[in-house]
Every structure is written in C-alpha cells, then in structure tokens.
Motif scaffolding. Sequence first.
Motif, PDB file in Angstrom:
ATOM      1  N   ILE A  62      40.636  43.711  48.809  1.00  0.00           N
ATOM      2  CA  ILE A  62      39.798  43.382  47.569  1.00  0.00           C
ATOM      3  C   ILE A  62      39.928  44.134  46.612  1.00  0.00           C
ATOM      4  O   ILE A  62      40.141  43.981  45.301  1.00  0.00           O
ATOM      5  N   PHE A  63      40.192  45.398  46.731  1.00  0.00           N
ATOM      6  CA  PHE A  63      40.644  46.555  45.922  1.00  0.00           C
ATOM      7  C   PHE A  63      41.931  45.901  45.114  1.00  0.00           C
ATOM      8  O   PHE A  63      41.921  46.009  43.791  1.00  0.00           O
ATOM      9  N   GLU A  64      42.875  45.437  45.754  1.00  0.00           N
ATOM     10  CA  GLU A  64      44.138  44.915  45.197  1.00  0.00           C
ATOM     11  C   GLU A  64      43.857  43.757  44.551  1.00  0.00           C
ATOM     12  O   GLU A  64      44.427  43.694  43.267  1.00  0.00           O
ATOM     13  N   LEU A  65      43.067  43.061  45.024  1.00  0.00           N
ATOM     14  CA  LEU A  65      43.054  41.691  44.014  1.00  0.00           C
ATOM     15  C   LEU A  65      41.998  41.748  42.996  1.00  0.00           C
ATOM     16  O   LEU A  65      41.859  40.963  42.009  1.00  0.00           O
ATOM     17  N   PHE A  66      41.219  42.623  42.804  1.00  0.00           N
ATOM     18  CA  PHE A  66      40.162  42.965  41.696  1.00  0.00           C
ATOM     19  C   PHE A  66      40.345  44.189  40.938  1.00  0.00           C
ATOM     20  O   PHE A  66      40.335  44.025  39.787  1.00  0.00           O
ATOM     21  N   ILE A  67      40.228  45.221  41.430  1.00  0.00           N
ATOM     22  CA  ILE A  67      40.280  46.444  40.640  1.00  0.00           C
ATOM     23  C   ILE A  67      41.589  46.751  40.157  1.00  0.00           C
ATOM     24  O   ILE A  67      41.920  46.868  38.983  1.00  0.00           O
TER      25      ILE A  67
END
Lengths: 410, 410
Positions: free
Chosen positions: B317-322
């Motif tokens: 999720i960190f990679e996909l959004f932030i």
Amino acid sequence: MRLLNVDTIDEARGKLLENAAGKIPGVEYIDFSKGRNRVLAEDITAAENVPGFNKSTVDGYAVRAKDTQGVSESIPVFLDVVGEVSMGEAAAKIIFPGQACYVPTGGMLPEGADSVVMIEHTEKFDENSIAVYDSVSVGRNVISAGEDIGMGTVFLRKGTLMRPQDTGVLASAGVSQIPVFKPWKVTVISTGDELAGADGAIKPGQTRDINTHSLSAAAEKNGFVVAEKLVLKDDRDAIKNAISKTMDVSDVVIVSGGSSQGDKDYTADIMDELSDVGVFTHGIAVKPGKPTILAYDGKSGTILAGLPGHPVAALLIFELFIAWLYRQLTCQKEPKKTIARITENVPSAGGKATCMPLELKEGSDGVYDAIPVLGKSGLMTVLTRADGYTLTDTNSEGLKQGEFVEVTLF
Amino acid sequence: MRLLNVDTIDEARGKLLENAAGKIPGVEYIDFSKGRNRVLAEDITAAENVPGFNKSTVDGYAVRAKDTQGVSESIPVFLDVVGEVSMGEAAAKIIFPGQACYVPTGGMLPEGADSVVMIEHTEKFDENSIAVYDSVSVGRNVISAGEDIGMGTVFLRKGTLMRPQDTGVLASAGVSQIPVFKPWKVTVISTGDELAGADGAIKPGQTRDINTHSLSAAAEKNGFVVAEKLVLKDDRDAIKNAISKTMDVSDVVIVSGGSSQGDKDYTADIMDELSDVGVFTHGIAVKPGKPTILAYDGKSGTILAGLPGHPVAALLIFELFIAWLYRQLTCQKEPKKTIARITENVPSAGGKATCMPLELKEGSDGVYDAIPVLGKSGLMTVLTRADGYTLTDTNSEGLKQGEFVEVTLF
C-alpha cells in the motif's frame, strides 16, 4: 608491455575475475535498520522461530478442528467459551474437547487448540457458549510457530542486496546486527589538456569534464564510496603520480581518457608499470568502449581501469566490468532486465558487441516498444534520452524489427 | 465520520490526488554532483552550446570536404598542411581551399574546415603536405557546436529522477546548481499491544515490530526522509497524541495496525478528528491491503495513511499510494516494469485487485518465467523470496498459465 589482442566481453570478464579474485570486499557489522542497499556478507540464520507461537490470522475462536467436523450453516456445534486471549500475552488456558477461546488477529493460540473459526461464522449463544457454523481443518486461520522462519534455518542469503522487505524480515527475526560487505573505494581521474570544470566560463577549444562526475555517480549507484575525483592534464608524470598515490587509498582507480594507442595515450604503460600483475586486457570488442585497459596490482589490492574518454563508453564499461565484478565477488544476482520489442532494424557492428541505447514506450499489447536512440557516438544526450540499453552478441547479425530484446535499465 | 464504501485502486488514487493536490514538495538548489536520485523541479535549459565548438571525433586532418570530392585509394588529392590544433586550445589558422590542419580527437576545427579525414586515410607527402585517400562529406567525423545540446534548449525535464548520465550531461553543459524537490518527511508509527523491538528476548504472545523498519526503508528507497519511528500500544490517547505531534514535523504520517473496524481500531476515527479534509478512503479493493485509511489535513499539509498491520500489505500500500503520489506530484515517470510469463494459473480474488508476489527465472527463450511465491498471507518470507509482483485488475478472472504479465520489480 606486450600489446594484447582485443578481448570479447566474456574473455575480459574472465581475466578480470581471475586476476582480481583476491578483491573480495571486507566485512563489517552494522545495525540492520541501516542496511538498505548494502549486500549481506553471510547467510543469516534465525535464532528464534517466526512467529514465536501459533498465531491467529483472524479475529475468532480458537478450537480443536475435530470439534467442528460435519458442522455447517444449518448444523452448528455448541462450544464452551473458556476465556479470551489478550494481544501480546501468553494464552493461559488449555482448550479441551468441546471448548473454545476468543483470540484476536495476531493473538496466541491456547494449548490444545489447532485452528480458529472466524468470528463471522460464530454466534454468541449465552454468556459462556457459542454456536459454530463452519467446519475448519487443522491449521485453518493459523500461522504455526516457525512457519514464516524456522529457528536455525537460513532466511536471507549471502549476496542479498537489501530491499525494504529484507529489512523487515530481519526485524521479524530479531536480528539487529548484520554482516555486510564494505563498499569499494573508487578514485576517478579524468585526463585531457582540453578539460575544464563545471563552473565558470570556458575557453574556445575547451570541453567541460563529464567523466569524474558521471562515473562517481555510477560508483555511488553501485554502493561504492568515491575516494577522490581528479582532473589532470595529459602529463605522463602527473598522471603516474596521481595513480600511484590514489592506489594506496582506493580499491579501484579509474582513469578516463588516454586509453587508446596515440602519442599521448600513456595510461596503459603507466598502469603496467604500477601493477605487479600488469595490464591483462587492452582493447575490448564492444562498441562503444573498445579502448579499455584492465590491470591489477596484487600488492596494494587495486584494480586499475583505463576507460575511454568518450563519456557514454566510459559509463557502459564501468557497468559492464567494475560494477559486474563487485556483484560477482559479493555473490549478488545480476539485476533483472526487461523485455521489449525493437521498433527498427539495427545493423551489427561486425565482430563487436554493440550497446544500443533504447527508449521504452508501452505498446498497445502491454509489451514495451524499444526505440533505438540514435545520434553520433559521444553525444551525452543519447544516454539521457534512453531508458536502458541492449547488448548484442559479438557475432550477432544485428537486430530485426519486431524482435524481442533484453533491456538493462539504467 | 461516515463509513465509506471500499474504493478501487484507481478511485482511491483519484481521491488522494484531488485532496492532497497541495502537497507538491518545495524546491531547493543543490550542487549538481550531489543530485543522484533527486528529482529535478524545473526544466533545465542550456546556457551554452555543447560542444562549444566544432569538434573532431577522430585523430586526423581538418579539411574542406569539397577538396576531397572524387578522391579514392587510387586517386589521392594533395593538400598543404598549415598547422596543428592543440587539445584545449582555439584553432588559430583559417583553412582555405587546398589546405589541411592536423586535429586530434576532441580538438577544435579551424575556421573554414567542415570535416575531418581520419589519419589512417592520409599519408605524409613531405614536410608541409599530405596525400588524402578518402572522400569525406560535410560534417564527417565532426560534432558541430551545439549538436549535443543547443544553447537555450531544454535538455533535462522537470520530473527527471537523476541517473549517472544525467549528472554527466549537467557537467557537460556547465550547470553547477540544480533545482530539486525537497524530500517528504515521513513518520512511521506501528501500533499493537503485542509489539516488541528487534533487540532482546521476546515473551510468549509477543511479535517483533516489522513495519517501522520496512516502511522506513521503503520511504528512504523513494527518496523520503524518515522524521520519526514510533512503536505504540493500542491506546487511543497515546496514538492520537503521537499523530497530532508528528503532523507538525511530517509531510506524511503513517500508522500501521488498527486500520480495520474492530474494537481497538481507532486509527480511522483519530485521523478523521485530526484532519480538516478528513478520511476520504477507508477500505481499498486490493488483496492484501483492504483495511487502508487515507486522510488529509490541509492546515498542516499532512497526508495521513492508516495501513494494515500485515507487513506485506503495508509495504504494498505504501508503494501503491504514498510513493505513487510523490511521483505524480513531482512529474516523475512510473518505474519501468518487466514482462514475464506466468508459470501457473492464479485464481482471481473476486472483485479485488490482487498483488501476486513472483520469483523471476530466465526461461529457455530469454523471457522470464514468473513463478508465484505462495504462502499464507502475512508471511514476510513471501516478499523476501520474490523479485517483484504483478497486480491483477479488480475484475480480472485471474491469470492463466503461460500468460504474459507486467512485473513491478521490488
């Protein structure tokens, strides 16, 4: 110094590996959380199980799977609730047949329980019992002690280039100090009477030095430390002195320019004089990059590399030989390439491997189109416009439009 | 706080971009040679021509191409040699018809000359003249002034993530200070009563904290600076205080754990209370990673992200959004993927995008085989064994053996 024949890339790599076999970097211990982009110097073995206990992966009731045999939406089983497990605490109770215990996600299963029924598949019947509407098998919704990492097993290999998940797995196993390879210290020397710095005005006929900057950046990209950056005139004594001095504080000394065989191309002779193994490669069958010199000094443990002055060639040769050798000596895998479809014919360079810079654009079917970035040899903007390059074989007949090629991303 | 529907990845990204549109990072000027892995904040325009003069790419004689018309091995032309150009110096002479001037590789062409005959295609006739055995066209063996980079043209674009060749091209154009985006400051908070540190012994039921370490490493990998790393108990007030305090010193505050909708999942409520825009996404249709919270506070300019406690999901999720948002706001291109052939069927997760970790092995035809790395959800070793992952569409019917998939390398 004997003049050598031109080597193929593989021949030159073989000689480099053989002659510089002793250059395996030293090992140091560092805090695991500082390990990003460092390379593990030993296999890492777990001193504890991960997880340390049988752990629920859902919010639910820890049960004996046998008690739920034959259970369904319409035929529930009723179990006595004997307690509740708190996060981070040992499960105090033992689960006997006919019993259940509430356990949150990440909580520890009580002894006797071998599976967890999700809370969605249960219903509170009264204060001390639940109806279970689902049949679970042994191990269901549970990660067993040691299932992620078993105590005593190797969970990260020597040669691992540390990524965020590798940092995470070290944290999970409680490994706080890690052995990593020391980075090589690299000195980059540019030679040429025409060279000027990046600052200030430039006189007609002068060219700003590129290679100390681009090669230093390439060294850092590969995890090396830059010891010195020097720009020198084409003066044999000055160049020899600089190489000799920096050999004492460097694992690799790179000299760009003067690697051909013209009047002022002293680099090969100097490198031969300063090294006990001597120059073992002078000339590599790759375009661009032919005038490349490789030598090794065993006394000081220094790799000497004479790279072309041509900045595109210098960067390529650095990646193909120096960065490659470090990966070999530290047991690293080669970086993954991508696959792309070449958009036009590329003729071969006749007996030389050819490095073709490519721009990648996503094609209609999701596969990248690789567009050759053309331009006269030596134009730096050829590389800045490219996403990567493909390397054709020495004996290749070139590339045919539509052919799949392996692209090394910059 | 209203409970929101689960968003698709694209919906959540759209909301994030809309709500955090003001988070474009500030700009700072740094020395170009320190720019590796930084992102250019403006287009870079050349203040000078590169090269600054018509430059020979070979050792040879600068001539007027017209003088060599019709010349061949058997029909040479004889030219008067009027001098020699020294490296790094202005060419003093003017070349008139019938004349030639020696020029080394990288040397400046004299006025009047428009091409260079390679030395191999000439022969000294007497002290002051040469025989030329090759016909050259205008521009042959010459890089014209400004041919690499023309004065006044943009040669590096805003959003460029600096590679070694970009450092090199800045050096070539004499650009010594560059505008780059400031890195985001990121705070990572792990929550959970069960969490223990990486050091020392661990009690039954305790789990070592992974997420502050793996997410900090991921933040650094993306060029961010880690402001704080905190591990907190599941205590509403303590979590709220910590988020509130760190919002003042962070561009992004990440809280992992407590993002679901259970009794102790306070994160969404706290984030809603502390932000003026509030929580705009709670739940994303991706496996793993569903319990994700996104909120934004315009007053302090802080992105608040509640990530799953599940370490694999948190990293994804960190990679996909932030990381994705930072690239969007700084005009960066998305990283190139690789293409691989999947070795077995992968069922879809029904209405959710699925992140499938993959190991890549080179297949017999040079194309990678992508082997799904299987293992129970939550096992950290699933990620350490993988080279990358593929993301299937929300409405995909899964992957079929032999199908080509796009792999994002870790």
